[in-house]
Design an enzyme around this catalytic site. Structure first.
Site, PDB file in Angstrom:
ATOM      1  N   GLY A 136      12.989 -37.276  30.181  1.00  0.00           N
ATOM      2  CA  GLY A 136      13.619 -36.773  31.409  1.00  0.00           C
ATOM      3  C   GLY A 136      15.106 -37.054  31.378  1.00  0.00           C
ATOM      4  O   GLY A 136      15.726 -37.342  32.404  1.00  0.00           O
ATOM      5  N   GLY A 195      17.558 -35.301  33.820  1.00  0.00           N
ATOM      6  CA  GLY A 195      17.312 -35.436  35.256  1.00  0.00           C
ATOM      7  C   GLY A 195      18.377 -36.278  35.937  1.00  0.00           C
ATOM      8  O   GLY A 195      19.347 -36.726  35.313  1.00  0.00           O
ATOM      9  N   GLN A 196      18.185 -36.500  37.249  1.00  0.00           N
ATOM     10  CA  GLN A 196      19.215 -37.222  38.006  1.00  0.00           C
ATOM     11  C   GLN A 196      19.411 -38.641  37.471  1.00  0.00           C
ATOM     12  O   GLN A 196      20.532 -39.075  37.246  1.00  0.00           O
ATOM     13  CB  GLN A 196      18.849 -37.273  39.496  1.00  0.00           C
ATOM     14  N   ARG A 201      14.210 -29.315  28.575  1.00  0.00           N
ATOM     15  CA  ARG A 201      15.330 -28.384  28.374  1.00  0.00           C
ATOM     16  C   ARG A 201      16.397 -29.065  27.532  1.00  0.00           C
ATOM     17  O   ARG A 201      16.565 -30.287  27.618  1.00  0.00           O
ATOM     18  CB  ARG A 201      15.980 -28.012  29.716  1.00  0.00           C
ATOM     19  N   TYR A 259       3.587 -36.057  45.956  1.00  0.00           N
ATOM     20  CA  TYR A 259       4.478 -36.885  45.139  1.00  0.00           C
ATOM     21  C   TYR A 259       4.153 -38.367  45.360  1.00  0.00           C
ATOM     22  O   TYR A 259       4.010 -39.137  44.400  1.00  0.00           O
ATOM     23  CB  TYR A 259       5.924 -36.570  45.537  1.00  0.00           C
ATOM     24  N   LYS A 266       2.679 -41.276  42.867  1.00  0.00           N
ATOM     25  CA  LYS A 266       3.357 -42.557  42.641  1.00  0.00           C
ATOM     26  C   LYS A 266       2.398 -43.735  42.831  1.00  0.00           C
ATOM     27  O   LYS A 266       2.422 -44.700  42.062  1.00  0.00           O
ATOM     28  CB  LYS A 266       4.566 -42.712  43.568  1.00  0.00           C
TER      29      LYS A 266
HETATM   30  N1  SER Z   1      14.322 -39.359  46.258  1.00  0.00           N
HETATM   31  C1  SER Z   1      12.962 -38.954  46.112  1.00  0.00           C
HETATM   32  C2  SER Z   1      12.678 -37.708  46.849  1.00  0.00           C
HETATM   33  O1  SER Z   1      13.383 -37.441  47.803  1.00  0.00           O
HETATM   34  C3  SER Z   1      12.042 -40.021  46.595  1.00  0.00           C
HETATM   35  O2  SER Z   1      11.698 -40.832  45.557  1.00  0.00           O
HETATM   36  O3  SER Z   1      11.755 -37.041  46.544  1.00  0.00           O
END
Ligand code: SER
Length: 320
Positions: A10, A13-14, A38, A141, A145
């Site tokens: 990743g 990613g951010q 990518r 999500y 987690k």
């Molecule tokens: N920053 C993340 C989100 O907003 C939360 O872990 O999905």
């Protein structure tokens, strides 16, 4: 002395974008393998195009580079996951289990997997949410987690895998944009302010959420990963806190630099997600176990963000 070789999954990613240069500084550019689905716009160092849902491809890269540590930072974030719950679950869980299996079978020394404030739900205390609060997430999500936290503990107990994890708050960085998260407004707002654009916020102005400047998040990650094994007493995931603020407070902090900055509020489906999350986090266990201490508060983070983004958007007139 044997040197570690890191696989960063990743890497575009951010978090990955910001973490990659730190890892390269720490371990050496030839000892960090960046991997993503990518190709990066600009590659520095080693890069592998990898779809982490494909276990064999992942294992091949791990073998070929003799990887000894894995940072697994590929995931679908909270808001985007709600548009395709099963797809998001499949991606988040399949990549996680592939990482754990390759780690177990290839004798990887350490694995980092991120968790999130999204692991908490309606029934956890909203203020100073403790380490051991109930985990009843309301997003797919968050469910992924919580599952990841339980799988981490399972692989640690059953196979002795050294898995380490942090429950990140909303992360704010200038290096790259987050994608599909509920806390993303706190990054976009800076991009608008620095470009003299008005900002329409998708959360209500009084939505208090735990947040953290990326510098703190990176330092927390590296400090956790470097801490001696016996200091890591939590093998699900550690609560981690930086600051908490509302969109209105953040806008006020930005107005110290841009007094005419205009913000409007149009809450959408992400409001409900934000309302199910903690307002602030108690991270005393991380502080006690491995010495965590944040360095950035709202004014300092605001200054850093505006300073870095001004350099990016207005390279010639930059002065702060
Ligand atoms: N920053 C993340 C989100 O907003 C939360 O872990 O999905």
């Amino acid at each position: 002395m044997k040197r570690d070789t890191i696989l960063l999954i990743g890497s575009n990613g951010q978090i990955g974008t910001a973490l990659l240069p730190r890892l390269q500084d720490l371990f050496g550019i030839d000892h960090v393998v960046a991997a993503d689905i990518r190709r990066p716009e600009r590659a520095t160092g080693l890069f592998e195009l990898v779809d982490a849902t494909r276990a064999l491809d992942l294992a091949e890269v791990v073998h070929r580079h003799r990887v000894t540590q894995i940072y697994h930072l590929a995931a679908v974030l909270s808001a985007r996951a709600e548009a395709d719950p099963i797809g998001a679950w499949n991606l988040n869980m399949q990549t996680l289990l592939n990482v754990f299996e390759v780690a177990r079978t290839c004798r990887i020394r350490k694995v980092f997997v991120p968790s999130s404030i999204a692991a908490f739900g309606e029934d956890a205390p909203k203020d100073e949410t403790p380490q051991t609060a109930l985990l009843d997430p309301s997003t797919v999500y968050g469910i992924s987690k919580v599952a990841a936290e339980n799988w981490s503990l399972y692989y640690h107990k059953r196979y002795g895998l050294d898995v380490r994890s942090l429950r990140y708050p909303g992360l704010i960085s200038y290096q790259s944009m987050p994608g599909g998260g509920t806390t993303d407004y706190a990054v976009s707002i800076f991009h608008h302010a620095v470009q003299d654009l008005p900002f329409d916020c998708f959360l209500r102005e009084d939505t208090l959420l735990p947040m953290m400047y990326m510098d703190d998040a990176l330092r927390a990650t590296l400090e956790l990963m470097e801490a001696p094994w016996k200091r890591i007493r939590v093998r699900t995931s550690y609560n981690l806190a930086g600051m908490s603020f509302t969109p209105a407070r953040l806008a006020d902090a930005i107005r110290l630099y841009y007094p005419d900055f205009k913000v409007t509020y149009s809450p959408d489906f992400r409001q409900q997600i934000a309302d199910s999350w903690p307002r602030s986090i108690d991270d005393s266990v991380a502080r006690k176990d491995w010495g965590w201490k944040p360095a950035f508060d709202l004014p300092r983070m605001t200054h850093e963000m505006i300073s870095h983004l001004s350099e990016i958007y207005h390279p010639t007139v930059h002065s702060l």
